[in-house]
Motif scaffolding. Structure first.
Motif, short mmCIF file in Angstrom:
data_model
loop_
_atom_site.label_atom_id
_atom_site.label_comp_id
_atom_site.label_asym_id
_atom_site.label_seq_id
_atom_site.Cartn_x
_atom_site.Cartn_y
_atom_site.Cartn_z
N ARG A 77 9.01 -6.93 -0.92
CA ARG A 77 8.18 -6.37 -1.98
C ARG A 77 7.05 -5.50 -1.43
N MET A 78 6.60 -5.78 -0.22
CA MET A 78 5.53 -4.97 0.37
C MET A 78 6.06 -3.67 0.96
N ARG A 79 7.24 -3.75 1.57
CA ARG A 79 7.81 -2.59 2.27
C ARG A 79 9.29 -2.46 1.94
N PRO A 80 9.63 -2.09 0.71
CA PRO A 80 11.06 -2.04 0.37
C PRO A 80 11.84 -1.01 1.19
N MET A 81 11.31 0.19 1.33
CA MET A 81 12.02 1.22 2.09
C MET A 81 12.04 0.89 3.59
N GLY A 82 10.92 0.39 4.09
CA GLY A 82 10.86 0.01 5.50
C GLY A 82 11.82 -1.12 5.82
N THR A 83 11.98 -2.07 4.89
CA THR A 83 12.90 -3.17 5.10
C THR A 83 14.34 -2.68 5.13
N ILE A 84 14.68 -1.78 4.22
CA ILE A 84 16.04 -1.23 4.21
C ILE A 84 16.32 -0.47 5.50
#
Length: 169
Positions: free
Chosen positions: A14-21
């Motif tokens: 939830r904090m970093r959706p694009m970074g996590t992907i």
């Protein structure tokens, strides 16, 4: 202490959706390249460079280490973000709000429900899509007493605080 009304940690997704992907793709892609040694167009790229003082490095050897390096960067970012979220915790009790931050050195912020003046929730479009938001709690003055980023279900938190603050005040 009395019963806990709400307890949450910020979420990496939830904090970093694009970074996590991107980190998951780096981890999976890096492992795939590292295990197979296949990297598109590597042979043609390798053939365009002259030999370095007699060093004979094979393209698959370079691809494997590059793949493992990419996977390590992705895994490191995921682990770092996960630990950051793991050490932060928000707890709401009937009479107080407690924010705990830190792994080795701990910081505690306790706010009495009777002193809460304003609760603000900020959500970007991406945060709304993943069900997260930033919570700002004001007691006195113009600066927030507590600012927490990336909490799940922030409107539920706001309702808990608003209900308890109105009965305490």
């Amino acid at each position: 202490m009395s019963e806990i009304l709400y307890q949450a940690n910020p979420s990496v997704w939830r904090m970093r959706p694009m970074g996590t992907i991107i980190a998951w793709l780096m981890l999976a892609g890096g492992l795939l390249i590292g295990l197979t040694g296949n990297l598109p167009y590597l042979e043609t790229l390798y053939a365009s460079f002259p030999a370095l003082h007699g060093w004979q490095l094979q393209p698959r050897f370079l691809a494997r280490y590059a793949g493992y390096g990419i996977a390590a960067i992705g895994a490191f970012n995921l682990l770092r973000w996960w630990l950051t979220c793991l050490v932060d915790q928000l707890e709401i009790y009937p009479n107080e709000i407690i924010w705990t931050h830190g792994l080795l050195a701990k910081n505690y912020t306790e706010i009495n429900m009777g002193s809460v003046r304003t609760v603000q929730v900020h959500q970007s479009l991406l945060q709304r899509l993943v069900g997260a938001g930033d919570l700002l709690i004001f007691t006195t003055g113009d600066e927030p007493e507590l600012a927490v980023h990336g909490l799940p279900r922030p409107n539920e938190i706001r309702e808990h605080i608003r209900q308890r603050a109105s009965t305490a005040g």
